[in-house]
Write an enzyme that holds these catalytic residues in place. Sequence first.
Site, short mmCIF file in Angstrom:
data_model
loop_
_atom_site.label_atom_id
_atom_site.label_comp_id
_atom_site.label_asym_id
_atom_site.label_seq_id
_atom_site.Cartn_x
_atom_site.Cartn_y
_atom_site.Cartn_z
CD GLU A 36 -22.07 2.14 -21.24
OE1 GLU A 36 -22.03 1.73 -22.41
OE2 GLU A 36 -23.13 2.28 -20.60
CD GLN A 94 -9.99 -3.47 -1.08
OE1 GLN A 94 -11.14 -3.78 -0.80
NE2 GLN A 94 -9.71 -2.46 -1.88
CG HIS A 127 -0.27 -8.11 -0.92
ND1 HIS A 127 0.81 -7.38 -0.51
CD2 HIS A 127 -1.13 -8.17 0.14
CE1 HIS A 127 0.62 -7.00 0.75
NE2 HIS A 127 -0.54 -7.46 1.15
CE LYS A 193 4.78 -1.24 8.83
NZ LYS A 193 4.23 -0.79 7.57
C1 R5P Z 1 2.10 -4.06 2.55
O1 R5P Z 1 1.75 -5.14 3.04
C2 R5P Z 1 2.80 -3.98 1.25
O2 R5P Z 1 3.70 -5.05 1.09
C3 R5P Z 1 3.54 -2.66 1.09
O3 R5P Z 1 4.56 -2.59 2.08
C4 R5P Z 1 2.62 -1.48 1.22
O4 R5P Z 1 1.48 -1.64 0.42
C5 R5P Z 1 3.35 -0.20 0.81
O5 R5P Z 1 2.47 0.88 0.93
P1 R5P Z 1 3.01 2.37 1.11
O6 R5P Z 1 4.09 2.58 0.08
O7 R5P Z 1 1.80 3.22 0.91
O8 R5P Z 1 3.54 2.49 2.51
#
Ligand code: R5P
Length: 314
Positions: A36, A94, A127, A193
Amino acid sequence: MKLIAGNSNRRLSEAISERLATSLANADIRTFKDGEVFVEIHENVRGEDVFLIQSTSNPANDHLMELLITTDALTRASASRITAVIPYFGYARQDRKAGPRTPISAKLVANLITTAGADRVLTVDLHAGQIQGFFDIPTDNLYAVKEFEQRVREHHNGDIGHVTVVSPDVGGVVRARALAKRLNGRPLAIVDKRREGPGQSEVMNIIGDVKDQHCLIFDDIVDSGGTLCNAASALIDKGAKSVSAYVTHGVLSDNAADRIMQSDALTRLVVSDSIEAPQDVSDCPKIEIVSIATLLAEAIRRIANEESVSSLFD
Ligand code: R5P
């Protein structure tokens, strides 16, 4: 004005306090043996304009609870206004229902911060910009692009003639374009991608010409480092001369620093100090840290003086 630091990022908090010539308030934020969190603020904050600095970085849940419980302590101690300064806002990825029966945790975290008593939020490179709308209190989202622009110019000794800015995914194009614009309108490329079908390996297409270019990948988060290392290899395969990466939040979980170190394609990674670098990250010769303390200190000063924050980016 009072500045209070949580335990997530003491170094950054001290750097901010130095720049504002205001010492950090005397407070104990500690964890009992059962996990806690307990908070005790050892000085009067009644009627004060308080800035509580805490990134919700790893361990995300402990740091989040520290933020919430300290905010509660400040509310009950009659602070007049509490600004949650969250250099790295965890749970931001999220931000939508990614599938059936999944949560929107970023919204829940925003609700918790508001319910705990925060009056405003100050954060950096969210983000997704629209997460600001998850808060029903004023939210300033700062951009660390100027800090990275400066570092890019230093790395290239001012000669950015062969530089191309790369977004590692389609979602990051606006962010990458902002850096390209600041770098005298240098060209932009995008890594697209896609998985052609279930069970098939991911294909990386590069949109834009990167041949003989020094590519700068610009992103908000590096976590496992997989996105960066894969994008760097794809860029080298397409004829890029070099690839370096500039990323605001160095989450760098598990063996990410090793993975960056072992990538032949990636020359360098620059991250900000929004998250305090663990030892393996500080020791990694390929990783550099650029400070956002001045940016945050200036924004805090402006909020305290009721000045414009957006004009910081003019
Ligand atoms: C994704 O939308 C974020 O902008 C990053 O590209 C992502 O979270 C990077 O994650 P990782 O380094 O695990 O590939």
